[in-house]
Design an enzyme around this catalytic site. Structure first.
Site: not given
Ligand code: HPA
Length: 277
Positions: A31, A62, A84, A86-87, A114, A212-213, A236, A248
């Site tokens: 991302s 993406h 992903h 989650y998609e 990310a 998440m990946s 973050n 996001h």
């Molecule tokens: N959690 C999960 N996935 C992420 C995060 C997060 O804080 N930041 C970027 N991708």
């Protein structure tokens, strides 16, 4: 249609478009980290939509295309956008492109993402080499019938992240004056960011980052005996560490801020990518 035939059709399409060259490594861009694909020279660009049997990405930020060409003296295939869980894709769908890479003769995989920073001593914008991962969720890309042509039923994960490649990444970061971190990445399914309690749990379990990946791809790559390097951009602080909500946009903004360092590091690593076979 059986998996191996689908993979071969996808690979044939890519080979027909890009030419039958030896691709040294594949890079998966996370991302907000996709811009480096624009630096690839003599590029063949292929939309995921056009590749037979390929899933299609749905996340903002993406792009959903393969960029194949030359970067820092190597032939690379770059995934600008990944799939992903989650998609709504199955784990097998998520790792489909990695399997196509293997059919194309690619033995090295450079995964980027990310991620949320769990380690309280680090800060947003830090880059982390993935030394190991934790997949607590039950599902696996190898659940079900084993595709024996790709790898064995039971396989080792103690070298999922290649030590030689980690050494190359560390040396490059050092050269560039980037204070690179090394740590453990823990997979959560998303799309909800984690709760503060989940982040405390991840830290207690030994994680330095959450995301998440990447984990499914690293598992599929290990299954097929590929050499994998993973780098997270810690965009973050994970939930509950700071007194502020997550979003996001912050993920994309931090990606934007560290773009120059990230791109220099990726280029340096690719330049020094060793022949591992
Ligand atoms: N959690 C999960 N996935 C992420 C995060 C997060 O804080 N930041 C970027 N991708």
């Amino acid at each position: 249609m059986v998996l191996m035939d689908m993979l071969k059709e996808s690979a044939d399409y890519i080979r027909n478009m890009a030419g039958d060259m030896k691709i040294d490594l594949a890079i998966v861009l996370g991302s907000g980290l996709g811009d480096i694909a624009d630096e690839i020279q003599d590029a063949t660009v292929i939309d995921y939509h056009d590749i037979p049997h390929f899933p299609v990405s749905t996340v903002p930020g993406h792009k959903g295309r393969l960029v194949i060409g030359s970067l820092e003296g190597h032939n690379v295939m770059c995934m600008q956008g990944r799939f992903h869980y989650y998609e709504g894709y199955s784990m097998a769908d998520v790792v489909y492109p990695v399997r196509v890479m293997k059919i194309l003769g690619i033995d090295s995989l450079f995964l980027t993402n990310a991620a949320g920073c769990v380690n309280r001593s680090w800060k947003p914008g830090d880059l982390m080499i993935i030394e190991d991962h934790i997949k607590l969720i039950a599902d696996s890309p190898l659940r079900g019938l084993n595709p024996d042509e790709l790898g064995p039923r039971f396989f080792d994960m103690s070298r999922a992240y290649d030590k030689t490649l980690i050494g190359v990444a560390e040396a490059e970061a050092d050269k560039l004056g980037i204070n690179i971190r090394k740590g453990v990445y823990m997979l959560f399914t998303g799309p909800a960011f984690e709760t503060p309690a989940e982040v405390r749990f991840a830290r207690t379990a030994g994680a330095d980052a959450v995301g998440m990946s990447t984990v499914p791809e690293a598992i599929a790559a290990s299954h097929m005996g590929m050499h994998t390097l993973g780098i997270s951009c810690l965009t973050n602080m994970a939930a509950g560490i700071l007194d502020q909500p997550l979003n996001h946009e912050e993920v994309l903004e931090t990606g934007e801020r560290v773009k120059k360092d990230f791109s220099a590091l990726v280029r340096g690593i690719v330049r020094n990518w060793p022949v591992l076979f």
